[in-house]
Design an enzyme around this catalytic site. Structure first.
Site, PDB file in Angstrom:
ATOM      1  N   ASP A   1      -1.602  -8.859   8.850  1.00  0.00           N
ATOM      2  CA  ASP A   1      -0.314  -8.724   9.642  1.00  0.00           C
ATOM      3  C   ASP A   1       0.408  -9.942   9.408  1.00  0.00           C
ATOM      4  OD1 ASP A   1       1.774  -8.554  11.540  1.00  0.00           O
ATOM      5  OD2 ASP A   1       0.225  -7.603  13.000  1.00  0.00           O
TER       6      ASP A   1
ATOM      7  N   ASN B   1       0.809  -1.157  -0.132  1.00  0.00           N
ATOM      8  CA  ASN B   1      -0.179  -0.170  -0.075  1.00  0.00           C
ATOM      9  C   ASN B   1       0.727   1.360  -0.080  1.00  0.00           C
ATOM     10  OD1 ASN B   1       0.624  -0.949   2.722  1.00  0.00           O
ATOM     11  ND2 ASN B   1      -0.677   0.499   3.412  1.00  0.00           N
ATOM     12  N   ARG B   2       2.089   1.081   0.226  1.00  0.00           N
ATOM     13  CA  ARG B   2       2.973   2.299   0.218  1.00  0.00           C
ATOM     14  C   ARG B   2       4.358   1.889  -0.451  1.00  0.00           C
ATOM     15  NH1 ARG B   2       4.552   3.035   5.616  1.00  0.00           N
ATOM     16  NH2 ARG B   2       3.247   1.792   6.677  1.00  0.00           N
ATOM     17  N   GLY B   3       5.086   3.226  -0.583  1.00  0.00           N
ATOM     18  CA  GLY B   3       6.415   2.999  -1.017  1.00  0.00           C
ATOM     19  C   GLY B   3       6.940   1.858  -1.943  1.00  0.00           C
ATOM     20  N   ILE B   4       7.916   1.123  -1.577  1.00  0.00           N
ATOM     21  CA  ILE B   4       8.623   0.139  -2.831  1.00  0.00           C
ATOM     22  C   ILE B   4       7.200  -0.909  -3.136  1.00  0.00           C
ATOM     23  CG2 ILE B   4      10.001  -1.443  -2.996  1.00  0.00           C
ATOM     24  CD1 ILE B   4      11.927   0.259  -1.289  1.00  0.00           C
TER      25      ILE B   4
ATOM     26  N   LYS C   1      17.624  -8.401   7.455  1.00  0.00           N
ATOM     27  CA  LYS C   1      17.678  -8.375   6.026  1.00  0.00           C
ATOM     28  C   LYS C   1      18.888  -9.465   5.542  1.00  0.00           C
ATOM     29  CE  LYS C   1      14.681  -5.187   5.206  1.00  0.00           C
ATOM     30  NZ  LYS C   1      13.414  -5.626   4.353  1.00  0.00           N
TER      31      LYS C   1
ATOM     32  N   TYR D   1      17.891  -4.466  12.253  1.00  0.00           N
ATOM     33  CA  TYR D   1      17.083  -4.277  10.827  1.00  0.00           C
ATOM     34  C   TYR D   1      18.176  -5.195   9.953  1.00  0.00           C
ATOM     35  CZ  TYR D   1      15.741  -2.211   6.458  1.00  0.00           C
ATOM     36  OH  TYR D   1      15.181  -1.894   5.188  1.00  0.00           O
TER      37      TYR D   1
HETATM   38  P1  NDP Z   1       7.181   1.816   4.125  1.00  0.00           P
HETATM   39  O1  NDP Z   1       7.371   1.957   5.520  1.00  0.00           O
HETATM   40  O2  NDP Z   1       6.950   2.897   3.272  1.00  0.00           O
HETATM   41  O3  NDP Z   1       6.145   0.464   3.988  1.00  0.00           O
HETATM   42  C1  NDP Z   1       6.286  -0.605   4.776  1.00  0.00           C
HETATM   43  C2  NDP Z   1       5.298  -1.596   4.293  1.00  0.00           C
HETATM   44  O4  NDP Z   1       5.262  -2.803   5.025  1.00  0.00           O
HETATM   45  C3  NDP Z   1       3.707  -0.888   4.560  1.00  0.00           C
HETATM   46  O5  NDP Z   1       3.235  -1.443   3.267  1.00  0.00           O
HETATM   47  C4  NDP Z   1       3.539  -1.733   5.679  1.00  0.00           C
HETATM   48  O6  NDP Z   1       1.870  -1.543   5.742  1.00  0.00           O
HETATM   49  C5  NDP Z   1       4.237  -2.895   5.736  1.00  0.00           C
HETATM   50  N1  NDP Z   1       4.075  -3.697   6.913  1.00  0.00           N
HETATM   51  C6  NDP Z   1       5.011  -3.257   7.814  1.00  0.00           C
HETATM   52  N2  NDP Z   1       4.746  -4.128   8.822  1.00  0.00           N
HETATM   53  C7  NDP Z   1       3.971  -5.107   8.522  1.00  0.00           C
HETATM   54  C8  NDP Z   1       3.184  -6.180   9.230  1.00  0.00           C
HETATM   55  N3  NDP Z   1       3.522  -6.552  10.237  1.00  0.00           N
HETATM   56  N4  NDP Z   1       2.274  -6.876   8.412  1.00  0.00           N
HETATM   57  C9  NDP Z   1       1.833  -6.682   7.293  1.00  0.00           C
HETATM   58  N5  NDP Z   1       2.487  -5.547   6.504  1.00  0.00           N
HETATM   59  C10 NDP Z   1       3.286  -4.671   7.305  1.00  0.00           C
HETATM   60  O7  NDP Z   1       8.647   1.022   3.598  1.00  0.00           O
HETATM   61  P2  NDP Z   1       9.425   1.054   2.058  1.00  0.00           P
HETATM   62  O8  NDP Z   1       8.457   1.040   1.090  1.00  0.00           O
HETATM   63  O9  NDP Z   1      10.472   2.265   2.220  1.00  0.00           O
HETATM   64  O10 NDP Z   1      10.197  -0.313   2.274  1.00  0.00           O
HETATM   65  C11 NDP Z   1       9.578  -1.554   1.903  1.00  0.00           C
HETATM   66  C12 NDP Z   1      10.706  -2.491   1.945  1.00  0.00           C
HETATM   67  O11 NDP Z   1      11.900  -2.472   1.152  1.00  0.00           O
HETATM   68  C13 NDP Z   1      10.908  -2.930   3.303  1.00  0.00           C
HETATM   69  O12 NDP Z   1      11.096  -4.228   3.565  1.00  0.00           O
HETATM   70  C14 NDP Z   1      12.135  -2.207   3.560  1.00  0.00           C
HETATM   71  O13 NDP Z   1      12.829  -2.810   4.690  1.00  0.00           O
HETATM   72  C15 NDP Z   1      12.824  -2.247   2.339  1.00  0.00           C
HETATM   73  N6  NDP Z   1      13.910  -1.342   1.807  1.00  0.00           N
HETATM   74  C16 NDP Z   1      13.612   0.028   1.676  1.00  0.00           C
HETATM   75  C17 NDP Z   1      14.623   0.981   1.626  1.00  0.00           C
HETATM   76  C18 NDP Z   1      14.262   2.569   1.438  1.00  0.00           C
HETATM   77  O14 NDP Z   1      15.335   3.096   1.392  1.00  0.00           O
HETATM   78  N7  NDP Z   1      13.086   2.798   1.575  1.00  0.00           N
HETATM   79  C19 NDP Z   1      15.987   0.463   1.510  1.00  0.00           C
HETATM   80  C20 NDP Z   1      16.275  -0.877   1.486  1.00  0.00           C
HETATM   81  C21 NDP Z   1      15.177  -1.865   1.621  1.00  0.00           C
HETATM   82  P3  NDP Z   1       1.199  -0.988   6.806  1.00  0.00           P
HETATM   83  O15 NDP Z   1       1.985  -0.429   7.861  1.00  0.00           O
HETATM   84  O16 NDP Z   1       0.189  -0.079   6.219  1.00  0.00           O
HETATM   85  O17 NDP Z   1       0.564  -2.190   7.600  1.00  0.00           O
END
Ligand code: NDP
Length: 250
Positions: free
Chosen positions: A64, A22-25, A160, A156
């Site tokens: 979750d 739903n967000r980001g990557i 990873k 973290y």
């Molecule tokens: P965001 O914080 O923007 O998004 C994280 C996502 O994970 C959200 O959709 C969140 O959904 C979901 N999430 C977190 N915890 C849970 C859970 N317990 N159950 C289900 N869903 C969960 O992160 P990014 O888009 O930045 O990152 C995405 C991935 O890429 C991550 O694994 C991150 O570690 C990795 N990454 C990111 C980098 C960066 O620079 N941004 C760099 C390297 C790796 P919600 O909170 O709505 O449940």
């Protein structure tokens, strides 16, 4: 030519599940695969579905990933709607940064439980259908930090790095069944997660990145799309950095 009876816009491709879509990557990955015609489902804790993904016919399932029963139920819901999951992108992740000396057991295990055990729970559940299909693609979203290390991110980075062992073990276990498991290791990508980092830390990263810029979520999505595609059938157990050169030498 026979008359077309189905909606030409209806998704016809593979059943894809993107955790944290739903967000980001994850959102960029879901968008790219849905635009390619895959039947994409996303999961997150609230069940939120961004409007542009709704327009592409993406299904949102509340889940979750720290809860095994919830993961099982989410997969069952996706299977009922789209068929067995053929592509799993384990993307959901969290940070709880603090220095080692101050890190509590809860801060360590909560990050491991989401980032590593959560990916394991999803991969285990996905493997059932993939083994039956005799094909599947598992893409685990790690981080440059997993192999590079990062002060204040022992939890973290450990989570990873663990994804690499997970993907390689899946490769050895299921590689003969048409299933690949790969790791994508993004560098610094502009999302909610990185916006939360202190400005000084963001500037320090920027100075260390040979590309001289942060990455875009769409640049990670392009690599996931390749690894999930037909052209990547002979790539498994790989760690693919998408980091502007930050982690060279891993
Ligand atoms: P965001 O914080 O923007 O998004 C994280 C996502 O994970 C959200 O959709 C969140 O959904 C979901 N999430 C977190 N915890 C849970 C859970 N317990 N159950 C289900 N869903 C969960 O992160 P990014 O888009 O930045 O990152 C995405 C991935 O890429 C991550 O694994 C991150 O570690 C990795 N990454 C990111 C980098 C960066 O620079 N941004 C760099 C390297 C790796 P919600 O909170 O709505 O449940």
């Amino acid at each position: 030519m026979s008359e077309q009876t189905t909606d030409p816009q209806a998704p016809t491709g593979r059943s894809v599940l993107v955790t944290g879509g739903n967000r980001g990557i994850g959102r960029a990955i879901a968008r790219a695969l849905a635009a390619d015609g895959d039947r994409v489902a996303i999961t997150n804790r609230s069940g939120e579905l961004p409007p542009e993904l709704a327009e592409l016919g993406v299904l949102a399932v509340q889940c979750d990933i720290t809860d095994t029963a919830a993961v099982d139920a989410a997969f069952s819901e996706v299977e009922a709607a789209h068929g067995p999951v053929e592509v799993l992108v384990a993307n959901a992740g969290i940070t709880k940064d603090t220095l080692l000396m101050r890190m509590t057991d809860d801060e360590f295990t909560a990050v491991l439980d989401t980032n590593l055990t959560g990916a394991f729970r999803c991969a285990r559940r996905a493997s059932k259908g993939m083994i039956r299909l005799r094909r599947g693609r598992i893409v685990l979203i790690s981080s440059v930090v997993g192999l590079y290390g990062s002060p204040g991110q022992a939890n973290y980075a450990a989570s990873k790095a663990g994804l690499v062992g997970l993907a390689r073990s899946i490769t050895r276990e299921l590689g003969g069944r048409g299933i690949t498991a790969n790791v994508v290791a993004p560098g610094f990508v502009q999302t909610d997660m990185t916006a939360a980092l202190p400005e000084a830390q963001q500037q320090a990263y920027l100075a260390a990145i040979p590309a001289g810029r942060f990455g875009a979520a769409d640049e990670i999505a392009d690599v996931v799309r390749f690894l999930a595609g037909d052209g990547a059938g002979y790539i498994s157990g790989a760690v693919v950095p998408v980091d502007g050169g930050l982690g060279m030498g891993h």
